[in-house]
Design a protein around this motif. Structure first.
Motif, short mmCIF file in Angstrom:
data_model
loop_
_atom_site.label_atom_id
_atom_site.label_comp_id
_atom_site.label_asym_id
_atom_site.label_seq_id
_atom_site.Cartn_x
_atom_site.Cartn_y
_atom_site.Cartn_z
N ARG A 261 -46.58 -83.29 16.74
CA ARG A 261 -46.02 -84.59 16.38
C ARG A 261 -46.05 -84.80 14.87
O ARG A 261 -45.06 -85.26 14.27
CB ARG A 261 -46.80 -85.69 17.11
CG ARG A 261 -46.12 -87.05 17.10
CD ARG A 261 -46.90 -88.06 17.94
NE ARG A 261 -46.82 -87.74 19.37
CZ ARG A 261 -47.84 -87.25 20.08
NH1 ARG A 261 -49.01 -87.01 19.51
NH2 ARG A 261 -47.67 -87.00 21.37
N VAL A 272 -39.29 -89.12 14.54
CA VAL A 272 -40.14 -89.15 15.73
C VAL A 272 -40.35 -90.59 16.17
O VAL A 272 -40.84 -91.42 15.41
CB VAL A 272 -41.51 -88.48 15.45
CG1 VAL A 272 -42.43 -88.63 16.66
CG2 VAL A 272 -41.31 -87.00 15.12
N ASP A 274 -42.21 -91.91 19.37
CA ASP A 274 -42.96 -91.35 20.50
C ASP A 274 -44.19 -92.22 20.81
O ASP A 274 -45.30 -91.94 20.38
CB ASP A 274 -43.39 -89.92 20.18
CG ASP A 274 -44.01 -89.22 21.38
OD1 ASP A 274 -43.75 -89.66 22.52
OD2 ASP A 274 -44.73 -88.23 21.18
N LYS A 275 -43.95 -93.29 21.56
CA LYS A 275 -45.03 -94.15 22.00
C LYS A 275 -45.14 -94.07 23.52
O LYS A 275 -44.12 -94.12 24.21
CB LYS A 275 -44.77 -95.60 21.58
CG LYS A 275 -44.71 -95.81 20.08
CD LYS A 275 -44.43 -97.26 19.73
CE LYS A 275 -44.35 -97.46 18.24
NZ LYS A 275 -44.06 -98.89 17.88
N ARG A 276 -46.33 -93.96 24.01
CA ARG A 276 -46.51 -93.82 25.46
C ARG A 276 -46.59 -95.18 26.13
O ARG A 276 -47.64 -95.63 26.59
CB ARG A 276 -47.74 -92.95 25.73
CG ARG A 276 -47.52 -91.53 25.24
CD ARG A 276 -48.69 -90.61 25.43
NE ARG A 276 -48.32 -89.26 24.99
CZ ARG A 276 -49.15 -88.22 25.03
NH1 ARG A 276 -50.38 -88.37 25.48
NH2 ARG A 276 -48.74 -87.04 24.61
N TYR A 281 -39.42 -94.54 23.33
CA TYR A 281 -38.67 -93.29 23.20
C TYR A 281 -37.23 -93.66 22.86
O TYR A 281 -36.83 -94.83 22.96
CB TYR A 281 -38.71 -92.49 24.51
CG TYR A 281 -38.55 -93.38 25.72
CD1 TYR A 281 -37.29 -93.83 26.13
CD2 TYR A 281 -39.66 -93.85 26.43
CE1 TYR A 281 -37.14 -94.69 27.20
CE2 TYR A 281 -39.52 -94.71 27.50
CZ TYR A 281 -38.26 -95.12 27.89
OH TYR A 281 -38.12 -95.99 28.94
N SER A 296 -38.84 -87.55 21.03
CA SER A 296 -39.75 -88.40 21.80
C SER A 296 -40.45 -87.55 22.86
O SER A 296 -40.18 -86.35 22.99
CB SER A 296 -38.98 -89.54 22.47
OG SER A 296 -38.19 -90.26 21.56
N ARG A 297 -41.35 -88.18 23.60
CA ARG A 297 -42.02 -87.58 24.76
C ARG A 297 -42.70 -86.24 24.43
O ARG A 297 -42.67 -85.29 25.23
CB ARG A 297 -41.04 -87.38 25.92
CG ARG A 297 -40.31 -88.62 26.44
CD ARG A 297 -41.23 -89.63 27.11
NE ARG A 297 -42.25 -89.03 27.96
CZ ARG A 297 -42.02 -88.57 29.21
NH1 ARG A 297 -40.81 -88.67 29.75
NH2 ARG A 297 -42.98 -88.04 29.92
N ILE A 298 -43.32 -86.13 23.26
CA ILE A 298 -44.02 -84.90 22.87
C ILE A 298 -45.33 -84.83 23.64
O ILE A 298 -46.15 -85.75 23.59
CB ILE A 298 -44.30 -84.89 21.35
CG1 ILE A 298 -42.99 -85.04 20.56
CG2 ILE A 298 -45.04 -83.61 20.95
CD1 ILE A 298 -43.19 -85.38 19.10
N ARG A 299 -45.52 -83.72 24.36
CA ARG A 299 -46.72 -83.61 25.20
C ARG A 299 -47.01 -82.16 25.53
O ARG A 299 -46.11 -81.32 25.55
CB ARG A 299 -46.55 -84.43 26.49
CG ARG A 299 -45.41 -83.95 27.38
CD ARG A 299 -44.90 -85.05 28.28
NE ARG A 299 -43.93 -84.56 29.26
CZ ARG A 299 -42.63 -84.41 29.00
NH1 ARG A 299 -42.15 -84.66 27.79
NH2 ARG A 299 -41.81 -83.99 29.95
N LEU A 310 -40.77 -81.70 24.96
CA LEU A 310 -40.28 -82.81 24.14
C LEU A 310 -38.87 -83.20 24.57
O LEU A 310 -38.17 -82.46 25.27
CB LEU A 310 -40.35 -82.48 22.65
CG LEU A 310 -39.64 -81.23 22.11
CD1 LEU A 310 -38.16 -81.51 21.87
CD2 LEU A 310 -40.30 -80.77 20.83
N TRP A 311 -38.50 -84.40 24.15
CA TRP A 311 -37.17 -84.99 24.43
C TRP A 311 -36.45 -85.13 23.10
O TRP A 311 -37.01 -85.63 22.12
CB TRP A 311 -37.38 -86.35 25.09
CG TRP A 311 -36.19 -87.20 25.34
CD1 TRP A 311 -35.85 -88.35 24.70
CD2 TRP A 311 -35.19 -87.02 26.35
NE1 TRP A 311 -34.70 -88.89 25.23
CE2 TRP A 311 -34.28 -88.10 26.25
CE3 TRP A 311 -34.99 -86.05 27.33
CZ2 TRP A 311 -33.18 -88.22 27.09
CZ3 TRP A 311 -33.89 -86.17 28.17
CH2 TRP A 311 -33.00 -87.25 28.05
#
Length: 340
Positions: A261, A272, A274-276, A281, A296-299, A310-311
């Motif tokens: 990230r 970026v 990228d909040k959960r 996103y 987004s969606r980095i995991r 990632l997205w």
């Protein structure tokens, strides 16, 4: 002192977007010519506050012009790009014609700007496929850190990638859903696109993959690293503008999601978000008109030792086409021509 610039295919979606971006980014244009086919000759297009009339591509003399941005199909490019190049005008081509030519550099300026010097072999530079361009912007900074072994990507590509006919078909079919007497059978696409998704872009190859999927494989190898293994599934979705991609990356070395990230936050051309949490996103609607490639969606991918998911979302008419072409022109000016 600026450049004498030609936009070929100025009446199309990508050509018009090229004109918008040349103006927005204040590209140093001393003189501008806008070209189209004979049937569109005289059509007016906008460049900032100016209105320009298109000239006939077939009779245009490229001698003395510095850069030509081509936004026409492969057939027209095959006929006219060599003419422009032999006249001393550097061609930046948005079609697929020259992407796999070893004597033509395939450029994404945030990724491989040093390859620009290869243009001199044919006086032509290729612009990559829209789905590849946004993906490699995300891959390159991560590859530099942990070396990518394999990429599995599924794309969700908007109808504007198929041109005006694709957008018109989605609009007309959507309206016809609510008016059963006004049936709109598919013409641009192989099946109904309204309220549907189609796992088929471009022609099928003997391998079972489509040419769009093959392009992502071949272009990623040429732009980033020939050792990277890529497998793609490309899908057309009922979105007007903006391509999305779900990307699974396997690295040679471990890369923590937090470090990934941070790397992407510092990467050129990347934003970026990228909040959960709900809405933390980016979706295609939000990327329209923007220069950035949004991540987004980095995991972490817990199913393999060194994996990240990632997205990735970007405006396909911009970074996937017109913006990247103008950025190539900027790179050419800064590194080679040095007139602006």
């Amino acid at each position: 002192m600026g450049y004498k610039v030609v936009v070929v295919g100025a009446t199309g979606n990508v050509g018009r977007e090229m004109l918008n971006i040349l103006d927005e980014r204040k590209f140093p244009v001393d003189e501008l010519a806008v070209l189209a086919s004979r049937k569109s000759m005289g059509t007016e297009v906008s460049f900032g506050e100016k209105t320009l009339k298109t000239k006939d591509l077939d009779t245009f003399d490229f001698t003395g012009w510095d850069i030509a941005l081509f936004a026409v199909g492969s057939d027209a490019t095959k006929k006219y790009a060599p003419v422009a190049a032999k006249s001393g005008c550097v061609v930046i081509d948005n079609s697929s014609l020259y992407r796999y030519d070893p004597d033509v550099p395939l450029i994404v300026p945030e990724v491989n700007p040093e390859a620009i010097h290869g243009y001199s072999k044919k006086n032509i530079i290729a612009n990559p496929n829209c789905s590849t361009a946004q993906m490699v912007v995300a891959l390159k900074p991560l590859h530099d850190r942990a070396r990518i072994k394999r990429v599995v990507v599924s794309t969700y590509q908007s109808v504007s990638g198929a041109g005006k006919g694709g957008a018109d078909e989605l609009w007309d079919q959507t309206k016809s859903i609510y008016n059963p007497t006004d049936d709109k059978p598919p013409k641009t696409f192989t099946k109904q696109i309204a309220f549907n998704v189609i796992p088929h872009i471009d022609v099928f190859l003997d391998s079972g993959e489509t040419k769009e999927e093959w392009k992502m494989v071949a272009e990623t190898k040429k732009i980033v690293d020939p050792k990277i293994k890529v497998t793609a599934t490309c899908v057309r979705v009922p979105v007007f503008v903006g391509h999305s991609e779900s990307i699974n990356i396997e690295f040679e070395d471990f890369l923590d999601e937090d470090e990934a990230r941070d790397i992407l936050r510092e990467a050129p051309g990347v934003m970026v978000i990228d909040k959960r949490e709900d809405g933390g996103y980016v979706t295609p609607v939000e990327c329209v008109g923007d220069y950035a490639t949004f991540i987004s969606r980095i995991r972490q991918d817990s199913t393999i030792d060194n994996g990240i998911n990632l997205w990735c979302v970007s405006d396909n008419l911009r970074k996937g086409a017109a913006l990247n072409a103008v950025q190539i022109a900027e790179t050419l000016g800064n590194r080679v021509l040095k007139k602006g």
